[in-house]
Each structure stands twice: as C-alpha cells, then as structure tokens.
Scaffold this motif. Structure first.
Motif, mmCIF file in Angstrom:
data_model
loop_
_atom_site.group_PDB
_atom_site.id
_atom_site.type_symbol
_atom_site.label_atom_id
_atom_site.label_comp_id
_atom_site.label_asym_id
_atom_site.label_seq_id
_atom_site.Cartn_x
_atom_site.Cartn_y
_atom_site.Cartn_z
ATOM 1 N N LEU A 219 -1.622 12.140 7.968
ATOM 2 C CA LEU A 219 -2.892 12.583 7.403
ATOM 3 C C LEU A 219 -4.017 11.862 8.118
ATOM 4 O O LEU A 219 -3.976 10.639 8.269
ATOM 5 N N GLY A 220 -4.992 12.629 8.580
ATOM 6 C CA GLY A 220 -6.068 12.030 9.347
ATOM 7 C C GLY A 220 -5.604 11.561 10.710
ATOM 8 O O GLY A 220 -6.263 10.729 11.347
ATOM 9 N N GLY A 221 -4.463 12.057 11.157
ATOM 10 C CA GLY A 221 -3.973 11.717 12.484
ATOM 11 C C GLY A 221 -3.044 10.518 12.541
ATOM 12 O O GLY A 221 -2.576 10.148 13.613
ATOM 13 N N THR A 222 -2.733 9.876 11.395
ATOM 14 C CA THR A 222 -1.840 8.717 11.393
ATOM 15 C C THR A 222 -0.917 8.787 10.174
ATOM 16 O O THR A 222 -1.152 9.549 9.230
ATOM 17 N N PHE A 223 0.115 7.947 10.197
ATOM 18 C CA PHE A 223 1.017 7.825 9.055
ATOM 19 C C PHE A 223 0.509 6.819 8.033
ATOM 20 O O PHE A 223 1.151 6.611 7.000
ATOM 21 N N ASP A 224 -0.607 6.167 8.297
ATOM 22 C CA ASP A 224 -1.043 5.035 7.484
ATOM 23 C C ASP A 224 -1.233 5.389 6.011
ATOM 24 O O ASP A 224 -0.840 4.624 5.123
ATOM 25 N N ALA A 225 -1.871 6.536 5.736
ATOM 26 C CA ALA A 225 -2.160 6.889 4.344
ATOM 27 C C ALA A 225 -0.880 7.059 3.544
ATOM 28 O O ALA A 225 -0.736 6.509 2.441
ATOM 29 N N VAL A 226 0.069 7.810 4.073
ATOM 30 C CA VAL A 226 1.328 8.029 3.370
ATOM 31 C C VAL A 226 2.135 6.735 3.300
ATOM 32 O O VAL A 226 2.711 6.400 2.258
ATOM 33 N N ALA A 227 2.164 5.981 4.399
ATOM 34 C CA ALA A 227 2.914 4.720 4.407
ATOM 35 C C ALA A 227 2.384 3.764 3.344
ATOM 36 O O ALA A 227 3.155 3.046 2.694
ATOM 37 N N GLY A 228 1.076 3.757 3.142
ATOM 38 C CA GLY A 228 0.494 2.886 2.131
ATOM 39 C C GLY A 228 0.961 3.232 0.732
ATOM 40 O O GLY A 228 1.243 2.342 -0.081
ATOM 41 N N THR A 229 1.081 4.517 0.419
ATOM 42 C CA THR A 229 1.533 4.908 -0.916
ATOM 43 C C THR A 229 3.002 4.586 -1.138
ATOM 44 O O THR A 229 3.461 4.518 -2.281
ATOM 45 N N LEU A 230 3.746 4.380 -0.049
ATOM 46 C CA LEU A 230 5.176 4.085 -0.140
ATOM 47 C C LEU A 230 5.474 2.590 -0.041
ATOM 48 O O LEU A 230 6.644 2.193 -0.009
ATOM 49 N N GLY A 231 4.442 1.766 0.029
ATOM 50 C CA GLY A 231 4.655 0.321 0.118
ATOM 51 C C GLY A 231 5.066 -0.152 1.488
ATOM 52 O O GLY A 231 5.639 -1.232 1.640
ATOM 53 N N LEU A 232 4.765 0.636 2.513
ATOM 54 C CA LEU A 232 5.181 0.295 3.873
ATOM 55 C C LEU A 232 4.059 -0.326 4.699
ATOM 56 O O LEU A 232 4.159 -0.398 5.922
ATOM 57 N N ARG A 233 3.010 -0.768 4.034
ATOM 58 C CA ARG A 233 1.925 -1.459 4.733
ATOM 59 C C ARG A 233 1.655 -2.789 4.040
ATOM 60 O O ARG A 233 1.921 -2.950 2.858
ATOM 61 N N GLY A 234 1.107 -3.727 4.778
ATOM 62 C CA GLY A 234 0.764 -5.017 4.201
ATOM 63 C C GLY A 234 1.854 -6.051 4.391
ATOM 64 O O GLY A 234 2.935 -5.778 4.930
ATOM 65 N N ASP A 235 1.560 -7.248 3.947
ATOM 66 C CA ASP A 235 2.491 -8.365 4.096
ATOM 67 C C ASP A 235 3.801 -8.079 3.372
ATOM 68 O O ASP A 235 3.819 -7.580 2.245
ATOM 69 N N GLY A 236 4.885 -8.407 4.024
ATOM 70 C CA GLY A 236 6.190 -8.258 3.398
ATOM 71 C C GLY A 236 6.778 -6.872 3.455
ATOM 72 O O GLY A 236 7.884 -6.650 2.953
ATOM 73 N N SER A 237 6.062 -5.936 4.067
ATOM 74 C CA SER A 237 6.589 -4.568 4.121
ATOM 75 C C SER A 237 7.700 -4.481 5.153
ATOM 76 O O SER A 237 7.674 -5.162 6.178
ATOM 77 N N PRO A 238 8.709 -3.642 4.892
ATOM 78 C CA PRO A 238 9.810 -3.500 5.850
ATOM 79 C C PRO A 238 9.333 -2.809 7.125
ATOM 80 O O PRO A 238 8.340 -2.070 7.119
ATOM 81 N N SER A 239 10.029 -3.047 8.206
ATOM 82 C CA SER A 239 9.659 -2.405 9.472
ATOM 83 C C SER A 239 10.063 -0.940 9.449
ATOM 84 O O SER A 239 11.060 -0.567 8.826
ATOM 85 N N TRP A 240 9.299 -0.123 10.124
ATOM 86 C CA TRP A 240 9.581 1.302 10.167
ATOM 87 C C TRP A 240 8.953 1.897 11.421
ATOM 88 O O TRP A 240 8.083 1.291 12.049
ATOM 89 N N THR A 241 9.415 3.072 11.759
ATOM 90 C CA THR A 241 8.891 3.795 12.912
ATOM 91 C C THR A 241 8.373 5.151 12.448
ATOM 92 O O THR A 241 9.010 5.809 11.618
ATOM 93 N N GLY A 242 7.236 5.556 12.977
ATOM 94 C CA GLY A 242 6.692 6.877 12.685
ATOM 95 C C GLY A 242 6.826 7.775 13.903
ATOM 96 O O GLY A 242 6.554 7.359 15.028
ATOM 97 N N LEU A 243 7.246 9.001 13.678
ATOM 98 C CA LEU A 243 7.459 9.942 14.777
ATOM 99 C C LEU A 243 6.992 11.324 14.368
ATOM 100 O O LEU A 243 7.369 11.826 13.305
ATOM 101 N N ASP A 244 6.156 11.933 15.207
ATOM 102 C CA ASP A 244 5.747 13.321 15.008
ATOM 103 C C ASP A 244 6.406 14.141 16.103
ATOM 104 O O ASP A 244 6.067 14.006 17.281
ATOM 105 N N VAL A 245 7.363 14.979 15.721
ATOM 106 C CA VAL A 245 8.062 15.785 16.728
ATOM 107 C C VAL A 245 7.354 17.111 16.982
ATOM 108 O O VAL A 245 7.827 17.940 17.758
ATOM 109 N N GLY A 246 6.205 17.297 16.322
ATOM 110 C CA GLY A 246 5.413 18.485 16.581
ATOM 111 C C GLY A 246 6.039 19.738 16.004
ATOM 112 O O GLY A 246 6.844 19.702 15.083
ATOM 113 N N SER A 247 5.635 20.840 16.584
ATOM 114 C CA SER A 247 6.116 22.144 16.145
ATOM 115 C C SER A 247 6.347 23.000 17.372
ATOM 116 O O SER A 247 5.668 22.826 18.393
ATOM 117 N N PRO A 248 7.273 23.943 17.312
ATOM 118 C CA PRO A 248 7.469 24.834 18.462
ATOM 119 C C PRO A 248 6.351 25.853 18.624
ATOM 120 O O PRO A 248 6.319 26.592 19.609
#
Length: 756
Positions: free
Chosen positions: A415-444
């Motif tokens: 959203l807004g060109g990054t995963f940050d907004a969604v990651a924040g609602t899932l607890g994946l941002r900030g101190d102590g958050s687990p590591s993760w990778t974001g990938l946009d595979v696009g569309s055909p």
C-alpha cells in the motif's frame, strides 16, 4: 525428489495452463522461505496463479520433512476452491513424479461436526422437549423433523461434517447435535474414541496440506491447547484480511439475554440464580441508558458496579457448579459451566481495562444493548502468537516456542508502494520484530495498455447528502459511452440505491440496472456477466468478490474514497493512539484502510490478459488531497488521466469493438456421491475463473435461492452468517460485514433459526 520447477510445470499443465514468470518467482520464494525459515510477504497480482505457486512448494515441503503444511484463507469460497478444485488437480499431476498421491484435508471448528456424546443424550436439550429420542415427529414441527433427519444421518455419515448433509438444516436444529469448544469434554468424554472432531484432526496429522480459515488458525495460535497438527510452515492467503479476522476472533461481548440464558442453564444445579437475575437487571438498567459508541473516558461508575456484581456472582456460581470430588461432570453441568465462565471472563476483562482494549456499546434491534470489548491493535498478538506461536501438540504450554515459518500472500499487500503499512498491522515493524522479506511478483497483465484510471476532477467533493447531481450526470455519461458493461462500487447502500433508481429512470430499457439486494449476489453477477448491456451497482461484497472477465465489464465506477466510518470504535481509537505517539493517525488507519479497499475495487476490472476498460473515480480528492499520492501508488499501474472526453471516446470505441461475453456457468454443485460438477472456464492467460463472484455458493455446497427481508441470500451468505453468529457478532456487526440492512439480516437470521 523432482525439482520445484518440474513439479510446478506438471501442476500448471494439469489445470490446462502454462507457468508464468510471477508464478515461478513466487513458488521459488516460498520454497526458499521454508528452507531458510524466514517469514515472507508476497504480493501476487490477479492472474499470477498464486494458489498453485504456494500449494506446489507446500506439497514438496511436506514430502521432504514429513510434516503437514497449514494453509489458512479468509473466505469459504477460497477454501472450497483449494479443496474441491486446486488440490485434486495438483495431486493428480504430481502423483507420477512423487510416486505417491499428495493428500489434503479441511479442518474446521467443533461446531461444524456432530457430537457423538450429545447424540447419546450426554447433554441437555437446547430447546426443552425437542430432542426426546423417537418423539421428533410432525407434532414437533419443522425443527423436530430436522432433528429426526439428523439422527438418521448420524447413523450413516462417516465424517459427521455438516457440509456433507444435503440439503442442510437450520442452525437451531444443528445445535441439538453439536457442541461448542467450551462445552466439549475433550479427552474426558466417554465417547472420545468415536468423536468425529478428534478423528478428523487425527487424520489431518497424516496429510500433506491442511486447509483452514483465519479465525480457526488464530484460535489455534491463541489457545493453550493446539487444534491444528504440528507444523513448521503456515501459508496465509487473502492475508490483507488477517488483522480483521484475528480482531473478530478475540472480540468479546456481553448482553442481558446472555446473562439470563446462563442462569437458565445453571438453574437446576445451583441453590439459586437470584443473584444472577439481579445482576442481569442491574446491567440492563445501566445499558438501556448508555449512549451508543465508544466509552472514551473509562467505565462509568454505574457500569463498573454492574460488571463487578456480575463477575462476583458468576465466580460464586462456578464454585457451586464444580462436581463433587470424584464425580464426573455431566453434559448439563458442562454446558452451564461454559456459559457462566464466559460471563465471568468477559466481565473480568472489561473491568481490567487493559491498555489496548476498546469498550463500546451498540444497539441491536433484536438483542438490545450489546457491550463489546476488543483490542485496539492486534499487532503484538499476531507477532507473538502467529509468527512466534506456542508448540503444537498435547500438553504444550506458552513457554515453548514453535519454530514456524509464515508466508502471507494477497493481491494487495503493498500500500502506497511499500509493505510497511501492512507489516505494521502484523507486528512486523519496530524493535523485536521478526525478520521477513517482502516480494512483489507483479502480474502477467500489461496494466498501462489494458486500462485507464480516470479521476473526474471537475466533480464536487463527496458530501453527506447523497450523490450530487453532477455525479449522477457523470455516471450516466460514462455508462452510456460504455454501452452498459459497468460495475458500480459504492461506499454505502444508500448511494448504490440512489444511483440505481436514478439510472433506471435515465437509461430506461437501453441498459438494465441491477442493484445489490434485488436478488442473491451470485444471481445478479451471473446476469451481469451474461448480458453485456447491463449495469450492476453494489457495495462491499462487490468491491472484493466479483470476478467477471471479458467484455461484460469494461467500466468500473467508484463513487468515493472508502474511508472507515468516523464513529467506528476501533478505527477512531487506533487513530487517536497513533496521534498521541506523534504519528499520523489518519494515514496509518483511515488512508491505509481506504487504499486497501481501492486496490481491491479497482482490481475488479482486469481479470484476463485481453481485458480492456476504465476505472472511474468520482471523487476529486484522488487528485487534490495531500494523501492522493499514497492512494494512487496503491492501485495497479493503470494509465492515468483526468481528460473526460478522452475517456468517453475510449469507452465508446471499446463498446463498438467488444467481443461476445464469455460463457458463464451456474454454481458448482455436489451430488450425493460427492462428485463436484466444475463450472470453471480457462482464460487466454491460462488463469481459471471458476465462478463469477465469491458470493456464489462455493463448490460442494450447492445453490440455494432465497429472498428474505428484500435481500437475496446465497448459501455462502448463510454460511457467513453462521460463522458470524459463532464468533458472537450481533446484527449490526453482521450487517456491516455483509453490507446489508440490519432488518434484512435480522429477518434472515430468524429464517435460518439462528435467532429464537
């Protein structure tokens, strides 16, 4: 073992298609995440074929490790698609390569199965005198006949799964043969060896892919006793819905009727229930005068006193309900204990006034005042319990971590060109958050050449008094230029109905106008798909569920930016909390919510590689507001313009050259043998479009046409009502979830026996 590429190629060939770059990239990323034990967020646009992109590496992982993979979805439609269509084809295609047939199963909540103990009379009747063995005859009425039929079916079924009973029965009748998780005896049940639930969960331990829903997955993560088999890979599809589903799962509510019902259940086993009746009367007096909305300044003294009285009475009653030492708990006592325990737990939770909890009052036209409590944010809960959940298996406790890799996927995670907004609602941002990778595979799809994003910048900003005359003029001009072929997505039912009534007058017989509520959603969408000159207007269900590829949908109208309601208790609380911490509450909550809905709505236009058309935004704020850029970056990369004449000309040319609409099948049905008649069609992109709308009855459930309270209802709608009731949602919450009037939802609940 064959390579992932070979497995994926075989699986995709099995459904009559060929692999696409985004699909291959996603499958490889899922496999890498599982091997590296690193969480993955992957955005996969429409047409990618993402279900096969995670199912194939899931099967490969299960083959390699000997442990099942859990797949959790938000909707019944996708669960049915995976179990009835995708996995059977994957299994057929991969069996020659793996030299064994991949296995799969669907895990559901306890209420979905017959209870053998209850069938044997081990629990009290839900309705007095209804469930006497041999007496459910015509004199007992329709419910009694349904119960008699259920008892006969219980002697034949091997699964006890409600979905295999065709035709189905009312919720009121089903309650006579099922129990909730709190009412269940568990391992203490004298018929545990015959339990359909335990047998289904034991079987699930032996399969490669276990399919469930977000809510059940969340309950498994939050409860001490694991209900899903031990696993080290979890795939969450439709992940943009996860936060809302988790929030619903851990939302509690309290009503006066609930208190009195618990007293009735416990009445035969305690000395007196006068204390509970007094507590109910006190609570009723307080809630009757309470205004609707969030309790912003803590609990009023009168409400706190009422809840303290209820908590203390419930605590004392639980002591009385304990069986004597050495005595076994019978079904009546178990049911009463579960009901009183719920009162105690909810009252205690509200009185605790936890830092993140939000408490509010809503008025239900049938149940009266409802007191609710929910966490303002589930980010830390999701971080701790989903991404770092307790160990599975009997005897697990909160101190033992489970090493589980989580893959989240959706067409709308950036959203807004990054995963940050969604990651924040899932607890994946900030101190102590687990590591993760974001990938946009696009569309055909080649979005810039296939579609135009048009903002009607000349229109006035939307107001609260309905659609402006200029907006109605714009809708008419666009629909006429498109030759019908228009899907209108509106932010409220009132706006959709206003537009439908006005367009019916203006367009006459040239372009029939359908509106959500005229009939069940699946019927309306099939008519829209079959008749290219037709127009369909609707609200939330259409924003997220419509799949109409081809020339029948070449114009998508969006009336306004879909911000959450200003009086929404959780949204307003989240906004204020973020603002108090120095953040931008509007952008983090309202704009993020709107961006997600806009991305979902705009995605209704391009469903195949040869689709063409226009998404028209009738809200000038999409260009002028300070947050416009954020919303625009959340959309597919359509070709943007504000040139009205250019858009009208493009729509007219598309109408003139439009091919015939694609064939539309009727909903899939399951016969008595269990065979499914597929209605899928394969597009030129190789992607399948199994049904024209998620609101159609899912495969295996059959089609039912019902119009109640002026609303059309499908079997899936009814299932969502049942799920909502099981989660404790009241009529307004269900109405909001299904985007239907309160009175129509209440009428349908009555018709289904979900409300006495």
């Amino acid at each position: 073992m064959p390579s992932l590429d070979d497995l994926l190629t075989a699986a995709v060939s099995g459904v009559g298609g060929s692999t696409r770059p985004g699909q291959v990239e996603m499958a490889q990323a899922v496999e890498h995440a599982a091997r590296a034990e690193e969480h993955l967020l992957v955005q996969a646009g429409t047409g990618t074929g993402k279900s096969l992109a995670y199912l194939v590496p899931a099967v490969a992982h299960a083959q390699r490790t000997g442990r099942p993979v859990v797949v959790a979805t938000a909707t019944l439609a996708l669960q049915s698609q995976i179990v009835d269509r995708d996995m059977p084809r994957v299994a057929d295609a991969l069996e020659p390569l793996l030299r064994r047939r991949p296995t799969y199963g669907l895990v559901k909540g306890r209420r979905n199965y017959l209870c053998a103990h209850k069938l044997e009379g081990g629990f009290p009747d839900e309705d007095e005198g209804l469930f006497e063995v041999g007496e459910a005859d015509a004199a007992a009425g329709r419910i009694g006949q349904e119960v008699l039929r259920l008892r006969e079916w219980a002697d034949e079924t091997e699964s006890g799964d409600r979905d295999e009973l065709v035709p189905g029965v009312s919720e009121r009748a089903w309650r006579q043969v099922s129990v909730s998780a709190d009412e269940c005896f568990g391992s203490r049940c004298p018929l545990v060896e015959e339990c359909f639930v335990e047998r289904s969960r034991t079987a699930a331990k032996e399969v490669d892919v276990v399919v469930t829903n977000h809510s059940f997955m969340a309950i498994d993560a939050f409860e001490p006793r694991a209900m899903l088999p031990e696993h080290d890979l979890l795939v969450v599809d439709e992940a943009h819905e996860l936060v809302d589903r988790v929030t619903s799962t851990i939302t509690d509510e309290l009503t006066v009727a609930q208190v009195r019902a618990a007293g009735t259940r416990a009445g035969r086993m305690v000395e007196t229930t006068d204390g509970l009746e007094d507590a109910a009367a006190t609570l009723e007096a307080v809630l009757t005068d309470a205004p609707e909305g969030r309790l912003r300044s803590g609990l009023p003294d009168s409400l706190a006193l009422a809840l303290e009285r209820l908590r203390d009475v419930a605590r004392g009653m639980l002591t009385e309900l304990k069986p004597e030492k050495g005595a076994e708990t019978d079904g009546s006592r178990q049911v009463a204990t579960a009901a009183v325990t719920e009162l105690f737990d909810v009252a205690a939770r509200i009185l605790e006034q936890r830092e993140l909890d939000v408490v509010w009052v809503s008025q239900d036209p049938r149940r009266g005042a409802v007191l609710r409590v929910a966490p303002m944010s589930v980010a830390m809960l999701v971080r701790d319990r989903v991404f770092g959940a307790p160990a599975a298996g009997e005897g697990s406790d909160d101190s033992t971590p489970r090493d589980r890799t989580v893959v989240l996927t959706s067409a709308t995670l950036e959203l807004g060109g990054t995963f940050d907004a969604v990651a924040g609602t899932l607890g994946l941002r900030g101190d102590g958050s687990p590591s993760w990778t974001g990938l946009d595979v696009g569309s055909p799809f080649d979005y810039p050449s296939q579609a135009i994003a048009y903002v009607a910048q000349h229109l006035p900003a939307p107001g609260r008094d309905g659609l402006a005359p200029q907006t109605l003029d714009e809708i008419e001009a666009l629909v006429r230029a498109a030759g019908g072929r228009a899907l209108g997505l509106f932010s409220s039912r009132r706006a959709a109905q206003q537009a439908a009534e006005e367009m019916r007058e203006r367009l006459g017989d040239d372009h029939p106008v359908l509106c959500q509520g005229d009939d069940q959603i699946g019927t309306l969408v099939r008519q829209f798909a079959r008749e290219p000159g037709t127009v369909l207007f609707g609200t939330l269900t259409l924003w997220q569920g419509v799949d109409v590829p081809g020339s029948s949908c070449q114009l998508v109208l969006i009336d306004r930016i879909p911000f959450p309601r200003p009086d929404d208790p959780l949204a307003s609380a989240r906004t204020e909390a973020i603002k108090a911490m120095g953040g931008n509450g509007f952008m983090a909550v309202s704009a993020t919510h709107a961006a997600l809905r806009l991305a979902q709505g705009a995605g209704r236009l391009v469903r195949r590689s040869d689709d063409r058309g226009v998404v028209a935004f009738l809200d000038s704020r999409m260009m002028t507001a300070r947050y416009a850029g954020f919303l625009q970056r959340s959309l597919p990369p359509f070709w943007p313009t504000t040139d009205r004449d250019l858009v009208l000309g493009a729509l007219a040319r598309l109408d003139e050259t439009a091919p015939d609409p694609l064939p539309v099948g009727d909903p899939a049905r399951r016969g008595l043998t269990g065979a499914v008649e597929p209605v899928a069609s394969t597009g030129s992109d190789g992607a399948e479009h199994p049904r024209p709308v998620a609101g159609s009855p899912p495969a295996g459930k059959g089609a039912r046409t019902a119009v109640t309270g002026g609303e059309g209802w499908s079997e899936q709608d009814d299932e969502e009502l049942r799920d909502g009731v099981a989660l404790g949602l009241d009529v307004p919450a269900l109405a909001e979830q299904l985007d239907r009037p309160d009175e129509a939802v209440a009428a349908r609940l009555t018709g289904l026996g979900l409300r006495p």
